[in-house]
Design an enzyme around this catalytic site. Structure first.
Site, short mmCIF file in Angstrom:
data_model
loop_
_atom_site.label_atom_id
_atom_site.label_comp_id
_atom_site.label_asym_id
_atom_site.label_seq_id
_atom_site.Cartn_x
_atom_site.Cartn_y
_atom_site.Cartn_z
N CYS A 1 -2.21 9.14 2.33
CA CYS A 1 -1.98 8.58 0.99
C CYS A 1 -3.15 8.90 0.08
CB CYS A 1 -1.74 7.08 1.08
SG CYS A 1 -3.03 6.23 1.99
N GLU B 1 0.89 -1.17 0.00
CA GLU B 1 0.00 0.00 0.00
C GLU B 1 0.91 1.21 0.00
OE1 GLU B 1 -3.13 0.00 -0.24
OE2 GLU B 1 -3.87 -1.90 0.52
P1 NAP Z 1 8.28 5.19 4.69
O1 NAP Z 1 9.41 6.06 4.93
O2 NAP Z 1 8.28 4.34 3.49
O3 NAP Z 1 8.10 4.29 6.00
C1 NAP Z 1 7.08 3.33 6.12
C2 NAP Z 1 7.62 2.15 6.89
O4 NAP Z 1 8.60 1.49 6.11
C3 NAP Z 1 8.31 2.54 8.19
O5 NAP Z 1 8.08 1.54 9.14
C4 NAP Z 1 9.78 2.58 7.79
O6 NAP Z 1 10.65 2.38 8.88
C5 NAP Z 1 9.83 1.42 6.82
N1 NAP Z 1 10.90 1.51 5.82
C6 NAP Z 1 11.39 2.60 5.23
N2 NAP Z 1 12.33 2.25 4.32
C7 NAP Z 1 12.43 0.90 4.36
C8 NAP Z 1 13.23 -0.04 3.67
N3 NAP Z 1 14.11 0.32 2.75
N4 NAP Z 1 13.07 -1.35 3.97
C9 NAP Z 1 12.18 -1.74 4.89
N5 NAP Z 1 11.40 -0.89 5.58
C10 NAP Z 1 11.51 0.42 5.31
O7 NAP Z 1 6.91 6.00 4.61
P2 NAP Z 1 6.38 7.06 5.66
O8 NAP Z 1 7.06 8.34 5.37
O9 NAP Z 1 6.42 6.53 7.04
O10 NAP Z 1 4.85 7.11 5.24
C11 NAP Z 1 4.38 7.90 4.24
C12 NAP Z 1 4.15 7.12 2.96
O11 NAP Z 1 3.23 6.07 3.21
C13 NAP Z 1 3.52 7.97 1.91
O12 NAP Z 1 4.09 7.69 0.66
C14 NAP Z 1 2.06 7.54 1.94
O13 NAP Z 1 1.35 7.80 0.78
C15 NAP Z 1 2.20 6.09 2.22
N6 NAP Z 1 0.95 5.54 2.75
C16 NAP Z 1 0.22 4.70 1.97
C17 NAP Z 1 -0.99 4.20 2.42
C18 NAP Z 1 -1.82 3.28 1.58
O14 NAP Z 1 -2.70 2.63 2.12
N7 NAP Z 1 -1.58 3.17 0.29
C19 NAP Z 1 -1.45 4.55 3.69
C20 NAP Z 1 -0.68 5.41 4.48
C21 NAP Z 1 0.53 5.89 3.98
P3 NAP Z 1 11.44 3.60 9.56
O15 NAP Z 1 10.43 4.53 10.11
O16 NAP Z 1 12.26 2.94 10.60
O17 NAP Z 1 12.24 4.21 8.45
#
Ligand code: NAP
Length: 469
Positions: A276, A242
């Site tokens: 998102c 997602e």
């Molecule tokens: P993020 O930086 O991708 O982090 C999300 C999760 O992934 C965190 O637990 C993060 O851990 C982990 N993570 C980051 N890089 C990783 C990697 N290379 N390998 C494994 N795990 C990794 O995203 P965010 O800034 O927290 O959230 C915002 C994003 O989420 C936006 O793009 C938003 O659109 C999306 N989102 C999508 C939905 C949907 O349902 N489609 C819903 C909500 C949010 P750390 O915090 O430890 O880095």
């Protein structure tokens, strides 16, 4: 990142896992990341618990999930406060989030058995049917923006299906992560049915390589999704992704303009603009564009910004200083490529991670910002000549999560439903998640679905049974 080949090698680096109040910058609590030995213990506990938990029935699991719902409702103010303190969403919305989590728990407590009951299929056998069975420990990598809701919409169906959950939550919401683990424990789920792993993202690859973890779901950014899917792919493990969105919000001449404008502002600024499925690109028909722009700018300007603990505040701080900087950068790039700022446009100096509600017009279609995800209260307005141009611009993004179209013309409605490249089309409404409806995206917004019967069937073995006497 080092390649991790052996189970037990979690490639750990020292990570900062901390609660920092985005409204003040104050560090509330810091946590030490789990050691390799602690991760090992938790994975073993998950595997051991699964062996007995998979034998429980829907009737065994239902009262536990109902109890989780009750805890969420009874303590919604406490949970809301934790969310607001850790990631800055207005308190009222945070309390609403806890209530919505109770809803998804009840929904799956009541419907899991029906969604996963055997499905008889007539064939040349005496009897043939589809039988659903749990898979095992599933890793959930989750974001901070809906720190309870994202987790519960994975955990409620996963646990009701008989799987066990391992949560790697975002590093800035550790107190939310621990509170959720406690909710499931207090509800009576067996120890190990749902565990929080306080780890950095560096540890995810090693955990996914471990044979005890059978699948993963990630909600987050595109790069994180690519990384987790690549690791899982090498291990032939199922994933649900997602990811981000750049949702269009289209307004046609037959729309109710009052309602469309007010909903548009809400759709852009919900969760301080960090959703998102927040509407990010407003595509408005020429006939009504000037009026829409005038009213939209007025309503964006009138939003009350401030301390998210104040229940009258509509926009709180962004979750981290990095998000403010990224937003600032995107606005500057848009302006450099010819965009005009009608209101807002910059960081709010002083304490906390605040950014002015912003409206951009004349954004160059060739500038990357025109179709990127903008994660904060910044809207882009586009004027179009008619429905064909509206659909073309709406689809001109690598993302395909949600979409909204405002029109009272039935022919136009049908054209939007068919033509918009997205996981959801909302007509005369704002894109929102609902336990009864599937949620997910196409294109770079990910794959797989959460919620409804589709969500609970993502992490089960869909077993064909064929019997001849
Ligand atoms: P993020 O930086 O991708 O982090 C999300 C999760 O992934 C965190 O637990 C993060 O851990 C982990 N993570 C980051 N890089 C990783 C990697 N290379 N390998 C494994 N795990 C990794 O995203 P965010 O800034 O927290 O959230 C915002 C994003 O989420 C936006 O793009 C938003 O659109 C999306 N989102 C999508 C939905 C949907 O349902 N489609 C819903 C909500 C949010 P750390 O915090 O430890 O880095």
């Amino acid at each position: 990142m080092l390649a991790v080949k052996e189970p037990g090698n979690y490639n750990l680096v020292i990570m900062a896992i901390a609660s920092i109040n985005p409204a003040t910058g104050e560090t509330l609590k810091t946590f030490t990341a789990l050691t390799a030995e602690q991760i090992e213990e938790k994975l073993q506990l998950a595997a051991d618990t699964f062996r007995t938990y998979l034998r429980t029935t829907f009737s065994d699991r239902k009262p536990l999930m109902m109890r989780a719902a009750e805890i969420l409702e009874t303590r919604k103010h406490d949970f809301g406060k934790i969310m607001t303190l850790e990631m800055g969403k207005p308190l009222k919305a945070a309390i609403g989030e806890a209530e919505k989590c109770a809803w998804v728990c009840r929904y799956y407590a009541e419907n899991a058995e029906h969604h996963l009951s055997d499905q008889i299929v007539e064939t040349n056998a005496q009897k043939s049917y589809v039988h659903f069975q749990p898979l095992g420990p599933v890793l959930a990598v989750m974001p901070w923006n809906f720190p309870f809701w994202q987790v519960f919409r994975f955990a409620a169906p996963a646990l009701m299906a008989g799987n066990v959950g391992l949560l790697k939550h975002a590093s800035n919401v550790p107190q939310c992560a621990l509170a959720i683990e406690e909710i499931f424990a207090s509800a009576g789920f067996p120890k190990g049915a749902f565990q929080t792993l306080l780890i950095g993202s560096d540890a995810v690859e090693g955990i996914l390589n471990d044979p005890r973890v059978v699948a993963a779901t990630l909600t987050g950014s595109e790069p994180a999704g690519r990384s987790v899917a690549a690791t899982a792919g090498k291990q032939i493990k199922k994933t649900v992704l997602e990811l981000g969105g750049s949702d269009p919000f289209i307004v046609m001449p037959s729309a109710n303009l009052d309602e469309a404008v007010t909903t548009a502002v809400k759709a852009r600024t919900i969760n301080n603009g960090q959703s998102c499925i927040a509407a990010k690109r407003f595509i408005v028909a020429d006939d009504i564009y000037d009026e829409f722009e005038k009213r939209f700018v007025e309503e964006m300007r009138a939003l009350k910004i401030g301390d998210p603990m104040d229940e009258t505040v509509e926009i709180g701080p962004l979750a981290t200083p990095q998000i403010v900087n990224d937003l600032d950068e995107q606005v500057k790039k848009a302006v450099a490529s010819g965009a005009r700022v009608l209101t807002g446009g910059k960081k709010i100096e002083g304490r906390g991670n605040y950014f002015e509600p912003t409206v951009l017009v004349d954004v160059d279609f060739n500038a990357p910002v025109s179709c990127e995800e903008i994660f904060g209260p910044v809207a882009m307005l586009f004027r179009v000549s008619g429905i064909d141009e509206a659909i073309r611009i709406a689809n001109a993004t690598p993302f395909g999560l949600g979409s909204a179209a405002w029109t009272n013309d039935a022919t136009e409605q049908a054209k939007f439903i068919d033509g918009l490249e997205a996981g959801a089309v909302f007509i005369n409404g704002m894109v929102a998640s609902d336990p009864r409806l599937p949620f997910g995206g196409v294109k770079n917004s990910g794959y797989g679905r959460e919620l409804a019967e589709f969500g609970i069937r993502e992490f089960v073995n869909i077993k064909t049974v064929w019997i001849k006497d």
